[in-house]
Design a protein around this motif. Structure first.
Motif, PDB file in Angstrom:
ATOM      1  N   MET A   1       0.847  -1.181   0.000  1.00  0.00           N
ATOM      2  CA  MET A   1       0.000   0.000   0.000  1.00  0.00           C
ATOM      3  C   MET A   1       0.889   1.240   0.000  1.00  0.00           C
ATOM      4  SD  MET A   1      -3.141   1.158   0.026  1.00  0.00           S
ATOM      5  CE  MET A   1      -4.188  -0.162   0.547  1.00  0.00           C
ATOM      6  N   TYR A   2       0.426   2.278  -0.671  1.00  0.00           N
ATOM      7  CA  TYR A   2       1.147   3.535  -0.764  1.00  0.00           C
ATOM      8  C   TYR A   2       0.256   4.681  -0.309  1.00  0.00           C
ATOM      9  CZ  TYR A   2       4.818   1.298  -3.481  1.00  0.00           C
ATOM     10  OH  TYR A   2       5.855   0.499  -3.871  1.00  0.00           O
ATOM     11  N   LYS A   3       0.907   5.755   0.106  1.00  0.00           N
ATOM     12  CA  LYS A   3       0.197   7.007   0.346  1.00  0.00           C
ATOM     13  C   LYS A   3       0.602   7.967  -0.761  1.00  0.00           C
ATOM     14  CE  LYS A   3      -0.374   8.980   4.375  1.00  0.00           C
ATOM     15  NZ  LYS A   3      -0.124   9.750   5.632  1.00  0.00           N
ATOM     16  N   LEU A   4      -0.387   8.518  -1.431  1.00  0.00           N
ATOM     17  CA  LEU A   4      -0.172   9.543  -2.449  1.00  0.00           C
ATOM     18  C   LEU A   4      -0.376  10.901  -1.803  1.00  0.00           C
ATOM     19  CD1 LEU A   4      -0.016  10.815  -5.323  1.00  0.00           C
ATOM     20  CD2 LEU A   4      -2.465  10.278  -5.537  1.00  0.00           C
ATOM     21  N   VAL A   5       0.568  11.806  -2.038  1.00  0.00           N
ATOM     22  CA  VAL A   5       0.451  13.196  -1.616  1.00  0.00           C
ATOM     23  C   VAL A   5       0.598  14.044  -2.870  1.00  0.00           C
ATOM     24  CG1 VAL A   5       1.465  15.051  -0.231  1.00  0.00           C
ATOM     25  CG2 VAL A   5       1.468  12.697   0.636  1.00  0.00           C
ATOM     26  N   PHE A   6      -0.365  14.940  -3.092  1.00  0.00           N
ATOM     27  CA  PHE A   6      -0.235  15.851  -4.233  1.00  0.00           C
ATOM     28  C   PHE A   6      -0.687  17.249  -3.843  1.00  0.00           C
ATOM     29  CE2 PHE A   6      -4.411  13.884  -4.812  1.00  0.00           C
ATOM     30  CZ  PHE A   6      -5.235  14.934  -5.148  1.00  0.00           C
ATOM     31  N   PHE A   7      -0.269  18.211  -4.641  1.00  0.00           N
ATOM     32  CA  PHE A   7      -0.558  19.624  -4.403  1.00  0.00           C
ATOM     33  C   PHE A   7      -1.320  20.143  -5.610  1.00  0.00           C
ATOM     34  CE2 PHE A   7       3.160  18.240  -2.199  1.00  0.00           C
ATOM     35  CZ  PHE A   7       2.996  18.756  -0.925  1.00  0.00           C
ATOM     36  N   VAL A   8      -2.427  20.860  -5.347  1.00  0.00           N
ATOM     37  CA  VAL A   8      -3.307  21.269  -6.431  1.00  0.00           C
ATOM     38  C   VAL A   8      -3.927  22.623  -6.095  1.00  0.00           C
ATOM     39  CG1 VAL A   8      -5.240  19.937  -5.457  1.00  0.00           C
ATOM     40  CG2 VAL A   8      -5.243  20.506  -7.887  1.00  0.00           C
ATOM     41  N   TRP A  36      -7.347  13.300   3.017  1.00  0.00           N
ATOM     42  CA  TRP A  36      -7.129  14.367   3.987  1.00  0.00           C
ATOM     43  C   TRP A  36      -6.508  15.503   3.211  1.00  0.00           C
ATOM     44  CZ3 TRP A  36      -2.909  17.116   5.779  1.00  0.00           C
ATOM     45  CH2 TRP A  36      -3.118  17.861   6.937  1.00  0.00           C
ATOM     46  N   GLN A  37      -6.906  16.743   3.522  1.00  0.00           N
ATOM     47  CA  GLN A  37      -6.350  17.877   2.800  1.00  0.00           C
ATOM     48  C   GLN A  37      -6.224  19.081   3.712  1.00  0.00           C
ATOM     49  OE1 GLN A  37      -9.532  17.804  -0.083  1.00  0.00           O
ATOM     50  NE2 GLN A  37     -10.284  19.795   0.575  1.00  0.00           N
ATOM     51  N   VAL A  68      -3.118  17.252  -0.610  1.00  0.00           N
ATOM     52  CA  VAL A  68      -4.087  16.173  -0.482  1.00  0.00           C
ATOM     53  C   VAL A  68      -3.334  14.871  -0.263  1.00  0.00           C
ATOM     54  CG1 VAL A  68      -5.986  14.931  -1.611  1.00  0.00           C
ATOM     55  CG2 VAL A  68      -5.673  17.386  -2.042  1.00  0.00           C
ATOM     56  N   GLU A  69      -3.791  14.072   0.701  1.00  0.00           N
ATOM     57  CA  GLU A  69      -3.212  12.762   0.981  1.00  0.00           C
ATOM     58  C   GLU A  69      -4.299  11.713   0.853  1.00  0.00           C
ATOM     59  OE1 GLU A  69      -1.084  12.576   4.675  1.00  0.00           O
ATOM     60  OE2 GLU A  69      -0.265  14.602   4.432  1.00  0.00           O
ATOM     61  N   THR A  70      -3.959  10.589   0.223  1.00  0.00           N
ATOM     62  CA  THR A  70      -4.896   9.492   0.075  1.00  0.00           C
ATOM     63  C   THR A  70      -4.120   8.184  -0.083  1.00  0.00           C
ATOM     64  OG1 THR A  70      -6.888   8.758  -1.097  1.00  0.00           O
ATOM     65  CG2 THR A  70      -5.124   9.718  -2.453  1.00  0.00           C
ATOM     66  N   GLU A  96       3.917  12.921  -4.651  1.00  0.00           N
ATOM     67  CA  GLU A  96       4.852  11.989  -4.029  1.00  0.00           C
ATOM     68  C   GLU A  96       4.100  10.735  -3.654  1.00  0.00           C
ATOM     69  OE1 GLU A  96       5.474  14.364  -0.610  1.00  0.00           O
ATOM     70  OE2 GLU A  96       6.764  15.798  -1.614  1.00  0.00           O
ATOM     71  N   PHE A  97       4.783   9.603  -3.678  1.00  0.00           N
ATOM     72  CA  PHE A  97       4.244   8.335  -3.162  1.00  0.00           C
ATOM     73  C   PHE A  97       5.149   7.859  -2.034  1.00  0.00           C
ATOM     74  CE2 PHE A  97       1.893   8.061  -7.126  1.00  0.00           C
ATOM     75  CZ  PHE A  97       0.723   7.442  -6.748  1.00  0.00           C
TER      76      PHE A  97
END
Length: 103
Positions: A1-8, A36-37, A68-70, A96-97
């Protein structure tokens, strides 16, 4: 499992989240579309050769953006990256992952 974090950018947050959820991110147990954001401020300087969605070449730009994290299962990472890049307004979206340890 990974956590994705992105900026938007704030005004594009919901459309990008919807795209990554559709591609397979965001499931946790019996729940879908989990994230979560937090709102913050991003900064960048468009250089020669760039085609900025926001801002001007050679001028530092500051933008209200969400972090945002998911969650993302390993087998969906490539699909989620493709969906993120397609839905995101920036030429070079920041993401990022992180590989998670399960116990």
């Amino acid at each position: 499992m990974y956590k994705l974090v992105f900026f938007v950018p704030a005004e594009h947050c919901e459309q990008v989240k919807a795209a990554v959820f559709e591609a397979g991110a965001g499931a946790q147990g019996n729940y879908a579309c989990c994230s979560w954001q937090v709102l913050g401020q991003g900064q960048f300087l468009p250089l020669d050769g760039s085609q900025p969605f926001i801002g001007e070449m050679g001028k530092v730009e500051q933008v209200d953006e969400y972090r945002v994290e998911t969650l993302c299962p390993e087998e969906r990472v490539r699909d989620v990256i493709a969906a993120l890049k397609l839905a995101h307004p920036y030429e070079e979206p920041a993401f990022e992952f992180y590989q998670l340890v399960t116990m």
